[in-house]
Design a protein around this motif. Structure first.
Motif, PDB file in Angstrom:
ATOM      1  N   ARG A 126       0.862  -1.184   0.000  1.00  0.00           N
ATOM      2  CA  ARG A 126       0.000   0.000   0.000  1.00  0.00           C
ATOM      3  C   ARG A 126       0.901   1.238   0.000  1.00  0.00           C
ATOM      4  N   HIS A 127       0.613   2.195  -0.876  1.00  0.00           N
ATOM      5  CA  HIS A 127       1.448   3.389  -1.025  1.00  0.00           C
ATOM      6  C   HIS A 127       0.548   4.620  -1.040  1.00  0.00           C
ATOM      7  N   VAL A 128       0.793   5.539  -0.113  1.00  0.00           N
ATOM      8  CA  VAL A 128       0.001   6.760   0.007  1.00  0.00           C
ATOM      9  C   VAL A 128       0.914   7.960  -0.219  1.00  0.00           C
ATOM     10  N   ALA A 129       0.391   8.942  -0.941  1.00  0.00           N
ATOM     11  CA  ALA A 129       1.170  10.150  -1.210  1.00  0.00           C
ATOM     12  C   ALA A 129       0.282  11.376  -1.086  1.00  0.00           C
ATOM     13  N   THR A 130       0.930  12.488  -0.793  1.00  0.00           N
ATOM     14  CA  THR A 130       0.244  13.781  -0.813  1.00  0.00           C
ATOM     15  C   THR A 130       0.840  14.618  -1.937  1.00  0.00           C
ATOM     16  N   LEU A 131       0.057  15.565  -2.388  1.00  0.00           N
ATOM     17  CA  LEU A 131       0.527  16.542  -3.358  1.00  0.00           C
ATOM     18  C   LEU A 131       0.480  17.899  -2.689  1.00  0.00           C
ATOM     19  N   THR A 132       1.582  18.619  -2.789  1.00  0.00           N
ATOM     20  CA  THR A 132       1.631  19.978  -2.257  1.00  0.00           C
ATOM     21  C   THR A 132       2.132  20.911  -3.350  1.00  0.00           C
ATOM     22  N   THR A 133       1.843  22.180  -3.175  1.00  0.00           N
ATOM     23  CA  THR A 133       2.400  23.185  -4.074  1.00  0.00           C
ATOM     24  C   THR A 133       3.793  23.539  -3.571  1.00  0.00           C
ATOM     25  N   SER A 134       4.526  24.304  -4.348  1.00  0.00           N
ATOM     26  CA  SER A 134       5.899  24.660  -3.964  1.00  0.00           C
ATOM     27  C   SER A 134       5.945  25.476  -2.670  1.00  0.00           C
ATOM     28  N   ASP A 135       4.837  26.114  -2.307  1.00  0.00           N
ATOM     29  CA  ASP A 135       4.822  26.865  -1.041  1.00  0.00           C
ATOM     30  C   ASP A 135       4.349  26.014   0.140  1.00  0.00           C
ATOM     31  N   GLY A 136       4.162  24.695  -0.088  1.00  0.00           N
ATOM     32  CA  GLY A 136       3.799  23.791   0.997  1.00  0.00           C
ATOM     33  C   GLY A 136       2.308  23.589   1.210  1.00  0.00           C
ATOM     34  N   THR A 137       1.473  24.175   0.370  1.00  0.00           N
ATOM     35  CA  THR A 137       0.024  24.009   0.503  1.00  0.00           C
ATOM     36  C   THR A 137      -0.382  22.617   0.037  1.00  0.00           C
ATOM     37  N   GLU A 138      -1.041  21.886   0.906  1.00  0.00           N
ATOM     38  CA  GLU A 138      -1.510  20.543   0.568  1.00  0.00           C
ATOM     39  C   GLU A 138      -2.726  20.649  -0.351  1.00  0.00           C
ATOM     40  N   VAL A 139      -2.685  19.919  -1.477  1.00  0.00           N
ATOM     41  CA  VAL A 139      -3.779  20.032  -2.446  1.00  0.00           C
ATOM     42  C   VAL A 139      -4.454  18.712  -2.788  1.00  0.00           C
ATOM     43  N   GLY A 140      -3.840  17.564  -2.466  1.00  0.00           N
ATOM     44  CA  GLY A 140      -4.469  16.293  -2.825  1.00  0.00           C
ATOM     45  C   GLY A 140      -3.770  15.100  -2.230  1.00  0.00           C
ATOM     46  N   PHE A 141      -4.326  13.920  -2.531  1.00  0.00           N
ATOM     47  CA  PHE A 141      -3.710  12.679  -2.071  1.00  0.00           C
ATOM     48  C   PHE A 141      -4.060  11.539  -3.011  1.00  0.00           C
ATOM     49  N   THR A 142      -3.301  10.454  -2.893  1.00  0.00           N
ATOM     50  CA  THR A 142      -3.554   9.238  -3.665  1.00  0.00           C
ATOM     51  C   THR A 142      -3.193   8.027  -2.823  1.00  0.00           C
ATOM     52  N   GLU A 143      -3.762   6.893  -3.199  1.00  0.00           N
ATOM     53  CA  GLU A 143      -3.433   5.611  -2.571  1.00  0.00           C
ATOM     54  C   GLU A 143      -3.309   4.576  -3.677  1.00  0.00           C
ATOM     55  N   LEU A 144      -2.168   3.891  -3.710  1.00  0.00           N
ATOM     56  CA  LEU A 144      -1.939   2.807  -4.654  1.00  0.00           C
ATOM     57  C   LEU A 144      -1.930   1.486  -3.899  1.00  0.00           C
ATOM     58  N   CYS A 145      -2.360   0.426  -4.569  1.00  0.00           N
ATOM     59  CA  CYS A 145      -2.271  -0.920  -3.996  1.00  0.00           C
ATOM     60  C   CYS A 145      -1.712  -1.854  -5.056  1.00  0.00           C
ATOM     61  N   ARG A 146      -0.531  -2.392  -4.779  1.00  0.00           N
ATOM     62  CA  ARG A 146       0.086  -3.364  -5.679  1.00  0.00           C
ATOM     63  C   ARG A 146      -0.468  -4.732  -5.302  1.00  0.00           C
ATOM     64  N   HIS A 147      -1.321  -5.260  -6.164  1.00  0.00           N
ATOM     65  CA  HIS A 147      -1.966  -6.547  -5.885  1.00  0.00           C
ATOM     66  C   HIS A 147      -1.071  -7.726  -6.253  1.00  0.00           C
ATOM     67  N   SER A 148      -0.255  -7.571  -7.277  1.00  0.00           N
ATOM     68  CA  SER A 148       0.670  -8.629  -7.701  1.00  0.00           C
ATOM     69  C   SER A 148       1.764  -7.975  -8.532  1.00  0.00           C
ATOM     70  N   SER A 149       2.704  -8.786  -9.015  1.00  0.00           N
ATOM     71  CA  SER A 149       3.818  -8.217  -9.778  1.00  0.00           C
ATOM     72  C   SER A 149       3.359  -7.606 -11.098  1.00  0.00           C
ATOM     73  N   ASP A 150       2.168  -7.940 -11.531  1.00  0.00           N
ATOM     74  CA  ASP A 150       1.685  -7.373 -12.787  1.00  0.00           C
ATOM     75  C   ASP A 150       0.329  -6.690 -12.645  1.00  0.00           C
ATOM     76  N   ASP A 151       0.043  -6.161 -11.453  1.00  0.00           N
ATOM     77  CA  ASP A 151      -1.262  -5.582 -11.191  1.00  0.00           C
ATOM     78  C   ASP A 151      -1.155  -4.523 -10.098  1.00  0.00           C
ATOM     79  N   CYS A 152      -1.403  -3.258 -10.455  1.00  0.00           N
ATOM     80  CA  CYS A 152      -1.386  -2.173  -9.476  1.00  0.00           C
ATOM     81  C   CYS A 152      -2.641  -1.330  -9.659  1.00  0.00           C
TER      82      CYS A 152
END
Length: 177
Positions: free
Chosen positions: A74-100
């Protein structure tokens, strides 16, 4: 009193041929989090998903969500602007070596329509591809209850619909969630 059930369509899309999104990296910083607390995750999830009535993660018992978030696939990330303002997020799940799966992706409502989503999504897709083998399957789902811009955005980004299903959800959702 039971709430009425509302049918809605849900689409599964797969990346077939990534489109060049022609977005510069200027002003958008993605930060992959090595770990995230349940409270922090729910803050991001709710901030992005509340307009679209995202509730799945908010309905999970905190211990179950903590276990899910601690999984190494499971991989979670945030997106911020260059001034540090948080604007979004995402979550990835790698189910297998050929499936994300791109499990969640979005911006806070006040930042949509400014081109930040394209920049962020391009990086998310690259990360999903890096987690799998060559010729891997990168996929996501969206539905009619999501932003009306979501499905066309994913299609412009090279994702194609591979299935469409009807689901039922009780509506309106309890606003206390």
């Amino acid at each position: 009193m039971p709430m009425p059930e509302t049918p809605f369509r849900k689409w599964t899309l797969e990346l077939r041929e990534p489109q060049s999104l022609a977005a510069s990296d200027a002003g958008a910083i993605i930060r992959w989090l090595p770990e995230i607390s349940v409270a922090e995750y729910l803050r991001l999830y709710t901030g992005v998903g509340e307009p679209w009535k995202w509730v799945d993660r908010r309905l999970m018992p905190p211990t179950e969500l903590a276990t899910l978030l601690a999984e190494s696939n499971r991989h979670v990330a945030t997106l911020t602007t260059s001034d540090g303002t948080e604007v979004g997020f995402t979550e990835l799940c790698r189910h297998s070596s050929d499936d994300c799966e791109i499990a969640y992706f979005g911006l806070l409502p006040q930042f949509t329509g400014k081109g930040l989503g394209r920049k962020f999504f391009q990086k998310v897709v690259r990360k999903a591809q890096s987690l799998t083998d060559a010729n891997s399957r990168v996929w996501l789902t969206t539905c009619e209850w999501d932003s009306p811009a979501a499905l066309p955005f994913y299609q412009r980004s090279g994702f194609q619909i591979v299935s469409e299903e009807w689901h039922v959800r009780c509506a309106p959702l309890d606003e206390s969630l």
